[in-house]
Motif scaffolding. Structure first.
Motif, PDB file in Angstrom:
ATOM      1  N   ALA A 202       0.853  -1.485  -0.129  1.00 24.91           N
ATOM      2  CA  ALA A 202      -0.348   0.009   0.075  1.00 24.91           C
ATOM      3  C   ALA A 202       0.854   1.077  -0.431  1.00 24.91           C
ATOM      4  O   ALA A 202       0.540   2.090  -1.244  1.00 24.91           O
ATOM      5  N   ALA A 203       1.822   1.130   0.616  1.00 25.32           N
ATOM      6  CA  ALA A 203       2.507   2.484   1.191  1.00 25.32           C
ATOM      7  C   ALA A 203       3.540   3.004  -0.529  1.00 25.32           C
ATOM      8  O   ALA A 203       4.055   3.742  -1.051  1.00 25.32           O
ATOM      9  N   VAL A 204       4.037   1.570  -1.382  1.00 23.81           N
ATOM     10  CA  VAL A 204       4.184   1.702  -2.713  1.00 23.81           C
ATOM     11  C   VAL A 204       3.561   1.869  -3.661  1.00 23.81           C
ATOM     12  O   VAL A 204       3.804   3.030  -4.373  1.00 23.81           O
ATOM     13  N   ARG A 205       2.343   1.385  -3.665  1.00 21.99           N
ATOM     14  CA  ARG A 205       1.491   2.275  -4.359  1.00 21.99           C
ATOM     15  C   ARG A 205       0.898   3.601  -4.444  1.00 21.99           C
ATOM     16  O   ARG A 205       1.663   4.462  -5.230  1.00 21.99           O
ATOM     17  N   ALA A 206       0.720   3.893  -2.749  1.00 25.45           N
ATOM     18  CA  ALA A 206       1.184   5.422  -2.306  1.00 25.45           C
ATOM     19  C   ALA A 206       1.790   6.100  -2.810  1.00 25.45           C
ATOM     20  O   ALA A 206       2.167   7.541  -3.995  1.00 25.45           O
ATOM     21  N   GLY A 242       0.999 -10.038  -5.396  1.00 21.36           N
ATOM     22  CA  GLY A 242       0.707 -11.160  -6.010  1.00 21.36           C
ATOM     23  C   GLY A 242       0.356 -12.058  -4.736  1.00 21.36           C
ATOM     24  O   GLY A 242      -0.018 -11.157  -3.722  1.00 21.36           O
ATOM     25  N   ALA A 243       0.059 -13.398  -4.414  1.00 13.51           N
ATOM     26  CA  ALA A 243      -0.015 -14.042  -3.634  1.00 13.51           C
ATOM     27  C   ALA A 243       0.497 -14.547  -2.432  1.00 13.51           C
ATOM     28  O   ALA A 243      -0.431 -14.742  -1.255  1.00 13.51           O
ATOM     29  N   ASP A 244       1.946 -13.696  -2.188  1.00 13.06           N
ATOM     30  CA  ASP A 244       2.419 -13.156  -0.973  1.00 13.06           C
ATOM     31  C   ASP A 244       1.775 -12.142  -0.540  1.00 13.06           C
ATOM     32  O   ASP A 244       2.547 -11.875   0.687  1.00 13.06           O
ATOM     33  N   GLY A 245       0.846 -11.538  -1.056  1.00  7.55           N
ATOM     34  CA  GLY A 245       0.758 -10.271  -0.620  1.00  7.55           C
ATOM     35  C   GLY A 245       1.240  -9.028   0.571  1.00  7.55           C
ATOM     36  O   GLY A 245       1.392  -7.946   0.664  1.00  7.55           O
ATOM     37  N   ARG A 246       2.558  -9.274  -0.886  1.00 10.23           N
ATOM     38  CA  ARG A 246       4.165  -8.650  -0.366  1.00 10.23           C
ATOM     39  C   ARG A 246       4.577  -8.025  -2.281  1.00 10.23           C
ATOM     40  O   ARG A 246       5.253  -6.798  -2.040  1.00 10.23           O
ATOM     41  N   THR A 247       3.759  -8.284  -3.116  1.00 10.68           N
ATOM     42  CA  THR A 247       4.004  -7.864  -4.256  1.00 10.68           C
ATOM     43  C   THR A 247       3.651  -6.790  -5.212  1.00 10.68           C
ATOM     44  O   THR A 247       2.248  -7.264  -4.943  1.00 10.68           O
ATOM     45  N   VAL A 248       3.715  -5.529  -5.637  1.00 11.20           N
ATOM     46  CA  VAL A 248       3.525  -5.098  -6.682  1.00 11.20           C
ATOM     47  C   VAL A 248       3.717  -5.347  -7.972  1.00 11.20           C
ATOM     48  O   VAL A 248       4.718  -5.415  -8.331  1.00 11.20           O
ATOM     49  N   GLU A 286      12.505  -5.225  -1.119  1.00 14.69           N
ATOM     50  CA  GLU A 286      13.150  -6.667  -1.131  1.00 14.69           C
ATOM     51  C   GLU A 286      13.449  -6.711  -2.659  1.00 14.69           C
ATOM     52  O   GLU A 286      14.848  -6.910  -2.532  1.00 14.69           O
ATOM     53  N   ARG A 287      12.673  -6.990  -3.519  1.00 12.22           N
ATOM     54  CA  ARG A 287      12.710  -7.039  -4.322  1.00 12.22           C
ATOM     55  C   ARG A 287      12.361  -6.817  -5.959  1.00 12.22           C
ATOM     56  O   ARG A 287      11.499  -6.119  -5.345  1.00 12.22           O
ATOM     57  N   VAL A 288      13.283  -6.021  -6.881  1.00 12.63           N
ATOM     58  CA  VAL A 288      12.985  -5.620  -7.787  1.00 12.63           C
ATOM     59  C   VAL A 288      12.440  -6.349  -9.402  1.00 12.63           C
ATOM     60  O   VAL A 288      13.940  -6.714  -9.275  1.00 12.63           O
ATOM     61  N   ILE A 324       7.268  -5.604  -7.762  1.00 12.96           N
ATOM     62  CA  ILE A 324       8.066  -4.925  -7.055  1.00 12.96           C
ATOM     63  C   ILE A 324       7.691  -5.564  -5.346  1.00 12.96           C
ATOM     64  O   ILE A 324       6.603  -5.994  -5.062  1.00 12.96           O
ATOM     65  N   THR A 325       8.225  -6.303  -4.868  1.00 15.64           N
ATOM     66  CA  THR A 325       8.395  -7.272  -3.876  1.00 15.64           C
ATOM     67  C   THR A 325       8.871  -6.875  -2.631  1.00 15.64           C
ATOM     68  O   THR A 325      10.046  -6.371  -2.355  1.00 15.64           O
ATOM     69  N   THR A 326       7.643  -6.378  -1.666  1.00 18.85           N
ATOM     70  CA  THR A 326       8.350  -5.353  -0.544  1.00 18.85           C
ATOM     71  C   THR A 326       8.211  -6.392   0.759  1.00 18.85           C
ATOM     72  O   THR A 326       8.531  -7.781   0.622  1.00 18.85           O
ATOM     73  N   ALA A 327       9.359  -6.013   1.930  1.00 19.39           N
ATOM     74  CA  ALA A 327       9.434  -6.452   2.557  1.00 19.39           C
ATOM     75  C   ALA A 327       8.924  -7.388   3.975  1.00 19.39           C
ATOM     76  O   ALA A 327       8.937  -8.222   4.805  1.00 19.39           O
ATOM     77  N   SER A 328       7.332  -6.792   3.878  1.00 15.38           N
ATOM     78  CA  SER A 328       6.138  -7.181   4.114  1.00 15.38           C
ATOM     79  C   SER A 328       4.809  -6.597   3.662  1.00 15.38           C
ATOM     80  O   SER A 328       4.553  -6.079   2.594  1.00 15.38           O
TER      81      SER A 328
END
Length: 328
Positions: A202-206, A242-248, A286-288, A324-328
């Protein structure tokens, strides 16, 4: 019988040892804080896409601000030269740091002055707003793309040191090539992934909305709430997760712009990918992944690595999407 006091020579040696230990502990504490918080020291680097073209090291804080300046510029349809001029100006005026002080009432990345009609102090301290105001004034400079950089910048800034901008042209050129997507896989950061209430998809999208504007993000296929310049909202909707809830996942569309800032599909993709890396520490990314390359936080030198064409979750890694995958 009491033991004799240490000799002056011995006392001096003990004091030197004690002072050295204090310095070592202070340095260790500083480095620990820098690691946990993402740091303000050098942690990012941009290199030339050609041989012998140089490189520029900068901090995560500078990376975030540079990415914002570039995103606002291309969002306004400005050409790469305009982004280079803006970045060189901010490097000279503030060192690409959003400072709340300066000469008289100067503030922000470009040291703009409320008393001179640049906006309120609060507005000027918003990097996206400040960048937009710089570009607005730059467009009024006749034939600015053909002028020497320092001349174009000076006609906007009216600085007391008109020649100072030229010293930053090489670094600004490297940054603009990466942050407008023309130079692929040239911007890296070490990154310090972690967990924070202000991070996550959510923070990435904002943040994408803050820098690129809602229209551009929606054009890329993500429905994101908020507006440019708005504070990130953890509950902001939109963007495929993503399915892991951490990926935009951002579908990439070629950019358009009446000012010559139109980007090809690959340029838009690399702009978004580099933007994510530049924001890695701030947003705990965490990963791009993009176009067969992947950047991972914490990897030595944070370099982009070729992949087998698959994302970490096994899905295809093509040029049509930035993940874009975040740590949380």
């Amino acid at each position: 019988m009491p033991e004799p006091s240490p000799t002056p020579k011995r006392r001096g040696r003990l004091l030197r040892i004690g002072a050295a230990l204090v310095v070592l502990l202070a340095v260790a504490g500083y480095l620990t804080v820098q690691y946990l918080t993402g740091g303000t020291g050098p942690g990012c680097e941009v290199v030339s896409s050609g041989k012998g073209g140089g490189s520029y090291e900068f901090t995560p804080e500078q990376a975030v601000n540079a990415a914002t300046i570039a995103a606002v510029g291309t969002g306004r349809g400005m050409p790469e030269r305009a982004v280079t001029i803006a970045l060189a100006t901010a490097l000279q005026e503030s060192g690409l740091r959003n400072i709340d002080h300066g000469d008289r009432d100067s503030r922000g990345l470009f040291q703009q002055r409320p008393s001179q009609g640049w906006g309120t102090s609060r507005e000027i301290m918003d990097p996206a707003y400040a960048a937009g105001m710089f570009y607005e004034h730059l467009t009024k400079v006749h034939d600015y793309t053909r002028l020497p950089l320092t001349v174009a910048a000076q006609r906007v800034q009216r600085s007391g040191f008109p020649e100072a901008y030229a010293q930053h042209e090489q670094d600004a050129t490297l940054l603009s090539a990466a942050l407008t997507g023309r130079a692929a896989a040239t911007l890296t950061c070490q990154g310090r992934p972690g967990i924070s209430p202000a991070t996550g998809p959510a923070a990435v999208r904002a943040a994408l909305v803050r820098d690129f504007g809602r229209d551009m993000v929606q054009e890329a296929g993500a429905e994101v709430g908020g507006r440019r310049g708005a504070s990130p909202e953890p509950t902001a909707p939109g963007g495929a997760a993503g399915a892991d809830g951490r990926t935009v996942t951002l579908p990439v569309r070629a950019g358009t712009g009446s000012g010559g800032g139109g980007l090809t599909l690959a340029q838009r993709g690399w702009q978004l990918a580099h933007w994510a890396v530049a924001n890695a520490s701030a947003l705990h990314i965490e990963r791009v992944s993009y176009a067969g390359r992947e950047w991972t936080a914490g990897v030595i030198e944070g370099e982009w690595r070729a992949t087998d064409g698959k994302n970490a979750d096994g899905t295809s890694l093509g040029s049509g999407t930035v993940r874009i995958t975040t740590a949380s």
